[in-house]
Structures are given as C-alpha cells and as structure tokens.
Scaffold this motif. Sequence first.
Motif, mmCIF file in Angstrom:
data_model
loop_
_atom_site.group_PDB
_atom_site.id
_atom_site.type_symbol
_atom_site.label_atom_id
_atom_site.label_comp_id
_atom_site.label_asym_id
_atom_site.label_seq_id
_atom_site.Cartn_x
_atom_site.Cartn_y
_atom_site.Cartn_z
ATOM 1 N N THR A 22 0.880 -1.072 0.172
ATOM 2 C CA THR A 22 0.173 0.499 0.000
ATOM 3 C C THR A 22 0.872 1.809 -0.062
ATOM 4 O O THR A 22 0.237 2.401 -0.558
ATOM 5 N N HIS A 23 2.584 1.261 0.483
ATOM 6 C CA HIS A 23 3.510 2.077 0.599
ATOM 7 C C HIS A 23 2.823 3.287 1.842
ATOM 8 O O HIS A 23 2.690 4.129 1.639
ATOM 9 N N LYS A 24 2.054 2.069 2.339
ATOM 10 C CA LYS A 24 1.784 3.229 3.689
ATOM 11 C C LYS A 24 2.882 3.253 4.599
ATOM 12 O O LYS A 24 3.946 2.653 5.096
ATOM 13 N N HIS A 25 3.009 4.074 6.026
ATOM 14 C CA HIS A 25 3.880 4.311 6.581
ATOM 15 C C HIS A 25 3.492 3.280 7.674
ATOM 16 O O HIS A 25 1.729 3.178 7.963
ATOM 17 N N ILE A 26 4.272 2.903 8.685
ATOM 18 C CA ILE A 26 3.801 1.736 9.569
ATOM 19 C C ILE A 26 4.156 2.770 10.935
ATOM 20 O O ILE A 26 4.979 3.203 11.357
ATOM 21 N N LEU A 27 2.812 2.852 12.181
ATOM 22 C CA LEU A 27 2.912 4.133 13.274
ATOM 23 C C LEU A 27 3.355 2.246 14.260
ATOM 24 O O LEU A 27 2.488 2.073 14.788
ATOM 25 N N LEU A 28 4.154 2.247 14.705
ATOM 26 C CA LEU A 28 4.387 2.120 16.189
ATOM 27 C C LEU A 28 4.006 2.272 17.497
ATOM 28 O O LEU A 28 4.547 2.784 17.687
ATOM 29 N N ASP A 29 3.044 1.479 17.753
ATOM 30 C CA ASP A 29 2.559 2.634 19.159
ATOM 31 C C ASP A 29 2.084 1.865 20.479
ATOM 32 O O ASP A 29 2.047 0.620 20.292
ATOM 33 N N PHE A 30 4.037 2.185 21.233
ATOM 34 C CA PHE A 30 4.077 0.782 22.409
ATOM 35 C C PHE A 30 3.452 1.553 23.196
ATOM 36 O O PHE A 30 3.451 2.929 24.166
ATOM 37 N N GLY A 31 2.640 0.533 24.485
ATOM 38 C CA GLY A 31 2.707 0.922 25.447
ATOM 39 C C GLY A 31 1.894 -0.155 26.255
ATOM 40 O O GLY A 31 1.638 -1.261 26.142
ATOM 41 N N VAL A 32 0.594 0.721 27.520
ATOM 42 C CA VAL A 32 0.103 -0.965 27.753
ATOM 43 C C VAL A 32 -0.782 -0.457 28.096
ATOM 44 O O VAL A 32 -1.880 0.965 28.008
ATOM 45 N N ASN A 33 -2.186 -1.076 28.351
ATOM 46 C CA ASN A 33 -3.423 -1.325 28.698
ATOM 47 C C ASN A 33 -3.894 -0.469 30.238
ATOM 48 O O ASN A 33 -5.070 0.140 30.307
ATOM 49 N N TRP A 34 -3.637 -0.287 31.082
ATOM 50 C CA TRP A 34 -3.798 0.232 31.889
ATOM 51 C C TRP A 34 -2.971 1.792 32.129
ATOM 52 O O TRP A 34 -3.039 2.510 33.665
ATOM 53 N N CYS A 35 -2.050 2.133 31.381
ATOM 54 C CA CYS A 35 -1.950 3.314 30.879
ATOM 55 C C CYS A 35 -2.479 4.729 30.667
ATOM 56 O O CYS A 35 -3.256 4.636 29.745
ATOM 57 N N GLY A 36 -3.009 5.958 31.941
ATOM 58 C CA GLY A 36 -4.314 7.224 31.341
ATOM 59 C C GLY A 36 -3.205 7.415 29.823
ATOM 60 O O GLY A 36 -4.402 7.791 28.932
ATOM 61 N N TYR A 58 -1.394 5.662 7.279
ATOM 62 C CA TYR A 58 -0.890 4.752 7.793
ATOM 63 C C TYR A 58 -1.077 2.797 8.316
ATOM 64 O O TYR A 58 -2.216 2.961 8.097
ATOM 65 N N ILE A 59 -0.171 2.440 8.223
ATOM 66 C CA ILE A 59 -1.077 1.297 9.780
ATOM 67 C C ILE A 59 -0.225 1.142 10.892
ATOM 68 O O ILE A 59 0.411 1.478 10.846
ATOM 69 N N HIS A 60 -1.594 1.477 11.852
ATOM 70 C CA HIS A 60 -1.007 1.195 13.218
ATOM 71 C C HIS A 60 -0.498 0.244 13.926
ATOM 72 O O HIS A 60 -1.782 -1.257 12.982
ATOM 73 N N VAL A 61 0.122 0.067 14.770
ATOM 74 C CA VAL A 61 0.803 -1.334 14.733
ATOM 75 C C VAL A 61 0.457 -1.056 16.869
ATOM 76 O O VAL A 61 1.298 -0.357 17.470
ATOM 77 N N LEU A 62 -0.036 -1.632 17.352
ATOM 78 C CA LEU A 62 -0.010 -1.390 18.861
ATOM 79 C C LEU A 62 1.064 -2.710 19.022
ATOM 80 O O LEU A 62 0.062 -3.988 19.591
ATOM 81 N N ILE A 63 1.718 -2.035 20.300
ATOM 82 C CA ILE A 63 2.617 -3.022 20.681
ATOM 83 C C ILE A 63 2.228 -3.014 22.166
ATOM 84 O O ILE A 63 2.837 -2.165 22.858
ATOM 85 N N ASN A 64 2.115 -4.460 22.788
ATOM 86 C CA ASN A 64 2.012 -3.755 24.439
ATOM 87 C C ASN A 64 2.925 -4.353 24.778
ATOM 88 O O ASN A 64 4.013 -5.574 25.300
ATOM 89 N N ILE A 65 3.536 -3.427 25.814
ATOM 90 C CA ILE A 65 5.127 -4.356 26.815
ATOM 91 C C ILE A 65 4.695 -4.524 28.149
ATOM 92 O O ILE A 65 5.563 -4.128 28.855
ATOM 93 N N ASP A 66 3.698 -4.884 28.442
ATOM 94 C CA ASP A 66 3.166 -5.077 29.871
ATOM 95 C C ASP A 66 3.180 -6.716 29.917
ATOM 96 O O ASP A 66 2.933 -7.125 29.221
#
Length: 133
Positions: A22-36, A58-66
């Motif tokens: 698709t020639h979109k950028h990838i948006l990596l989103d590092f976080g945890v579910n309990w984080c406000g 973008y292709i949004h990729v959620l990366i859980n670090i918990d």
Amino acid sequence: IYPAPTQARADLTSALHAAALTHKHILLDFGVNWCGDCTALDHYMHDATNLPLVESNYIHVLINIDSGKEHDSNNANQDLANQYSIPLDKGVPALAVLNDRGELIYSQKNGEFEEMRHLKSRDLTDFLLRWKP
C-alpha cells in the motif's frame, strides 16, 4: 486497547507486508492497557480529525509492553523497543514510524507523548502530518 504482548511480532510482520503493498508508513505504538496516557492517545487516534489521517497514511501496530508482573522492570517486547530505538524508560505511550520498506524513519527519544493526557488532539495531528508518506 493493546493486544496480548505475544501478538506483537505477528502484527508487525503483517504490517510490513501490507505497507509494501500500500506504500503506507507503519506507526508503531508502544504502551500498556492500564496507562491513562495510552488511553488518551487511543482516544485522539480515533477522533474525527486523526482517524482519517491514520487510515489513509499508516498501518497502526499496537505493541503491548506489559510483562503481566507487578513491579517487573523487564518489559514485554523490550527487544522490539530496542530494535526501533524506543527508550521505554522515558515512558509510554511511545511512537515510532517506519517507511513502507520497514526502515525506521522516526522514534520518540524523550517521551514526547508520555503525558498525552495533558496534550491536545492537535499535537497528534501535527505528528501524523509530519510523518505521513
């Protein structure tokens, strides 16, 4: 918001394939579910201004670090954070942007969105506009 930590690699692999097509950028989103602040970022990602920007660029990729262990300093997916130059000790949420070939073009170094609850949706809009393809 964030899927199980074990899903990160499969999601990233899928995103790399989709970005190449698709020639979109990838948006990596590092976080945890309990984080406000992570919740605030997710809210801004889905508002009427930002959602179209995300979906079209973008292709949004959620990366859980918990790690799932209270008081554990070893984050899940620490290797991915290291690979994409995300200093998790600066806080989450933390973002990185890859081009359509999977090459890192930006990573947060100073916890720029670590206090997302105190920022505005426009701050995310500016970020998305700056790094879109």
